[in-house]
Design a protein around this motif. Structure first.
Motif, short mmCIF file in Angstrom:
data_model
loop_
_atom_site.label_atom_id
_atom_site.label_comp_id
_atom_site.label_asym_id
_atom_site.label_seq_id
_atom_site.Cartn_x
_atom_site.Cartn_y
_atom_site.Cartn_z
N LEU A 214 0.70 -1.13 0.26
CA LEU A 214 -0.10 -0.31 0.11
C LEU A 214 0.63 0.96 -0.11
O LEU A 214 2.11 1.23 0.99
N PRO A 215 0.83 2.11 -1.18
CA PRO A 215 1.82 3.09 -1.04
C PRO A 215 1.46 3.89 0.16
O PRO A 215 -0.16 4.78 0.68
N MET A 219 -1.93 5.50 1.76
CA MET A 219 -2.38 5.47 3.35
C MET A 219 -3.03 6.87 3.70
O MET A 219 -3.73 6.67 4.86
N ALA A 220 -1.88 7.59 4.11
CA ALA A 220 -2.14 9.03 4.64
C ALA A 220 -3.84 9.73 3.95
O ALA A 220 -4.41 10.52 4.52
N ASP A 221 -3.13 9.73 2.35
CA ASP A 221 -4.71 10.52 2.06
C ASP A 221 -5.73 9.64 2.48
O ASP A 221 -6.99 10.47 2.32
N HIS A 222 -6.35 8.53 2.77
CA HIS A 222 -7.45 7.76 2.76
C HIS A 222 -7.38 6.71 3.97
O HIS A 222 -7.64 6.02 3.96
N PHE A 223 -6.80 7.29 5.28
CA PHE A 223 -6.66 6.28 6.31
C PHE A 223 -8.37 6.27 7.03
O PHE A 223 -7.82 5.15 6.97
N ASP A 224 -8.90 7.48 6.69
CA ASP A 224 -10.00 6.40 7.53
C ASP A 224 -10.95 5.78 6.55
O ASP A 224 -11.94 4.98 6.99
N ALA A 225 -10.91 5.89 5.74
CA ALA A 225 -11.59 5.53 4.55
C ALA A 225 -11.21 3.56 4.95
O ALA A 225 -11.56 2.95 4.88
N ILE A 226 -9.75 3.35 4.42
CA ILE A 226 -8.67 1.89 5.00
C ILE A 226 -9.27 1.76 6.16
O ILE A 226 -9.82 0.64 6.13
N GLU A 227 -9.59 2.69 7.46
CA GLU A 227 -9.72 1.66 8.14
C GLU A 227 -11.30 1.22 9.20
O GLU A 227 -11.60 0.40 9.49
N ARG A 243 6.11 2.53 1.75
CA ARG A 243 4.68 1.58 2.06
C ARG A 243 5.02 1.26 3.35
O ARG A 243 5.14 0.56 4.18
N VAL A 244 3.14 0.84 3.31
CA VAL A 244 3.10 0.04 4.25
C VAL A 244 2.32 -1.60 3.15
O VAL A 244 2.22 -2.00 2.18
N TYR A 266 -7.21 1.21 -3.13
CA TYR A 266 -6.14 1.97 -2.94
C TYR A 266 -4.75 1.72 -3.05
O TYR A 266 -3.81 2.58 -2.79
N GLY A 267 -4.31 1.13 -4.11
CA GLY A 267 -2.97 1.32 -4.85
C GLY A 267 -2.19 -0.27 -4.40
O GLY A 267 -1.42 -0.33 -5.05
N ALA A 268 -2.75 -0.87 -3.06
CA ALA A 268 -1.76 -2.33 -2.65
C ALA A 268 -2.65 -3.26 -3.92
O ALA A 268 -3.97 -3.26 -4.31
N LYS A 269 -1.69 -3.72 -3.95
CA LYS A 269 -2.48 -5.80 -4.84
C LYS A 269 -2.59 -6.71 -4.28
O LYS A 269 -2.20 -7.25 -3.31
#
Length: 447
Positions: A214-215, A219-227, A243-244, A266-269
């Protein structure tokens, strides 16, 4: 010792978690903690299997501590006098009508969870490793993940403990709110817990998916959506390469809660095979991934119930920051990547809901935790902890009570505020002669 050797050591123990240790790795002639880095200050270890035996033992001692499954990486459970094991106290009583389960002090989550599932019930969450005792985990505010899930102690509805005088105290959330909220995360300072009553809910099934790389910017731009994307979310990172490394998403299968696993997140595979949090290690002992359905207790932990990890040398630290400062705190630590990298096995980032338990790091604060599993190089870790804590200081980070930190007692009192004074008053009420205190508690809480 090279990195490959450290990774092999970590393979069996990733999932354990480490405030100043006793320092050298303990020798074979000492009673040690699970990881072997702590040698306790006495070899006088007794065992009790009933409430009356506990009462009799407590009355006879002037100083003592209870020793659980030994998963703390510091001296919070140490004693120079006597240690008491309650491992034989393994009774489990389910109350279908009240939707609760009462467990003896020796019961682990690994033992309890399948019993509950067979009776049609579940707990709200579990930690990454199931081989820890319920009493010990709740007493130190140990947690799992999920932005709507409180730590494990928030599932406690009632508890019973023996005071320094040998009296039996029973507290419940409903009837004894003030004393109860200070006693659940009691840090072993109030008495000897003999049983705990937990809330249960109808059993449920889950799926688990893992995404790779995950770039950091995503992560920084979409942290709330990811969580918010799953019931439980864990981000594993070595802080390198912007990256994460892995995103673990654990979703319930009820209508409206299932996770729709697309090839990209979010860019992660999407991973094409089961993974260990440290990708180079075998995933043999990890809970099933790839969207395979399974019961809650076999998906919420990162490691399987049936797997009994051997002892391994590692150090662990963890810090709780307010949810609103999560991204800032993560990026602050990421800037230390060159200093952290050579000494780290892996870090994990998790979200936990706020609670009202006095000594919980999540007291009235939705939180995100930054966890570090270190290679067993104490001089290097000891030098790094103040550096990390300095970066996290603007966010008033609170350390995990059972793991390593360098924070001074004065700093602890600052981040815990007036409720620490309230906790000291409660401890004085149940333990006026300091029977259950030790060097750790005297320094960090009562000093």
């Amino acid at each position: 010792m090279n990195t490959r050797t450290f990774l092999k050591l970590a393979a069996a123990v990733m999932g354990s978690r480490f405030v100043a240790p006793m320092m050298a790795w303990a020798g074979a002639d000492k009673i040690t903690n699970w990881a072997g880095n702590i040698g306790y200050s006495t070899d006088r270890l007794e065992s009790s299997e009933s409430l009356e035996e506990v009462r009799a033992f407590v009355k006879k001692q002037s100083r003592m501590k209870v020793l659980g499954t030994r998963h703390c990486f510091n001296t919070i459970a140490d004693s120079r006098d006597y240690l008491l094991s309650l491992k034989p106290m393994e009774e489990v009583v389910v109350d279908n009508a009240a939707r609760t389960v009462t467990v003896g002090a020796g019961v682990t989550y690994g033992k309890l969870s399948p019993i509950l599932h067979d009776k049609g019930f579940a707990l709200h969450n579990l930690a990454s490793l199931p081989h820890i005792s319920v009493a010990g985990a709740c007493s130190t505010a140990t947690h799992g993940s999920g932005e709507k899930n409180g730590n494990l102690a928030t599932g406690v509805a009632a508890l019973e403990f023996v005071t320094a005088a040998g009296d039996v105290v029973k507290l419940s959330r409903e009837k004894d709110a003030a004393d109860f909220r200070g006693s659940v995360v009691g840090l072993g300072a109030l008495g000897v817990i003999t049983n705990i009553t937990l809330d249960v809910q109808p059993t449920f099934s889950m799926r688990q998916y893992v995404y790779e790389n995950l770039p950091l910017r995503q992560m920084a731009d979409h942290f709330d959506a990811i969580e918010a994307s799953a019931y439980s979310v864990s981000l594993f990172t070595d802080w390198q390469k912007q990256r994460v490394n892995e995103v673990w998403l654990k979703s319930r299968m009820e209508k409206g809660q299932a996770f729709d696993a697309k090839p990209e997140f979010y860019g992660a595979k999407l991973a094409t095979k089961n993974l260990h949090p440290i990708a180079e290690l075998s995933a043999e002992n990890c809970t099933e991934q790839m969207g395979v359905p399974g019961p809650w207790y076999d998906r919420l932990p990162h490691f399987r119930m049936g797997f009994t990890p051997s002892a391994g040398k590692e150090l662990q630290s963890e810090y709780f920051v307010p949810r609103e400062h999560a991204v800032e705190a993560i990026l602050a630590v990421e800037r230390l990547r060159d200093q952290i990298g050579p000494h780290l096995l892996i870090s994990e980032i998790r979200a936990i809901a706020a609670d009202d338990l006095l000594m919980s790091p999540c007291f009235k604060q939705d939180s995100v935790t930054l966890h570090f599993t270190w290679k067993p190089d104490w001089p290097a870790v000891r030098a790094l902890l103040p550096v990390i804590e300095k970066e996290l200081a603007p966010f008033k980070a609170r350390p995990h009570w059972g793991k390593l930190f360098a924070m001074s007692p004065a700093q602890l009192h600052l981040v815990y505020g007036e409720r620490l004074t309230e906790f000291v008053e409660l401890a004085n009420k149940f333990d006026p002669k300091s029977k259950f205190r030790n060097d750790f508690l005297n320094s960090n809480i009562f000093g």
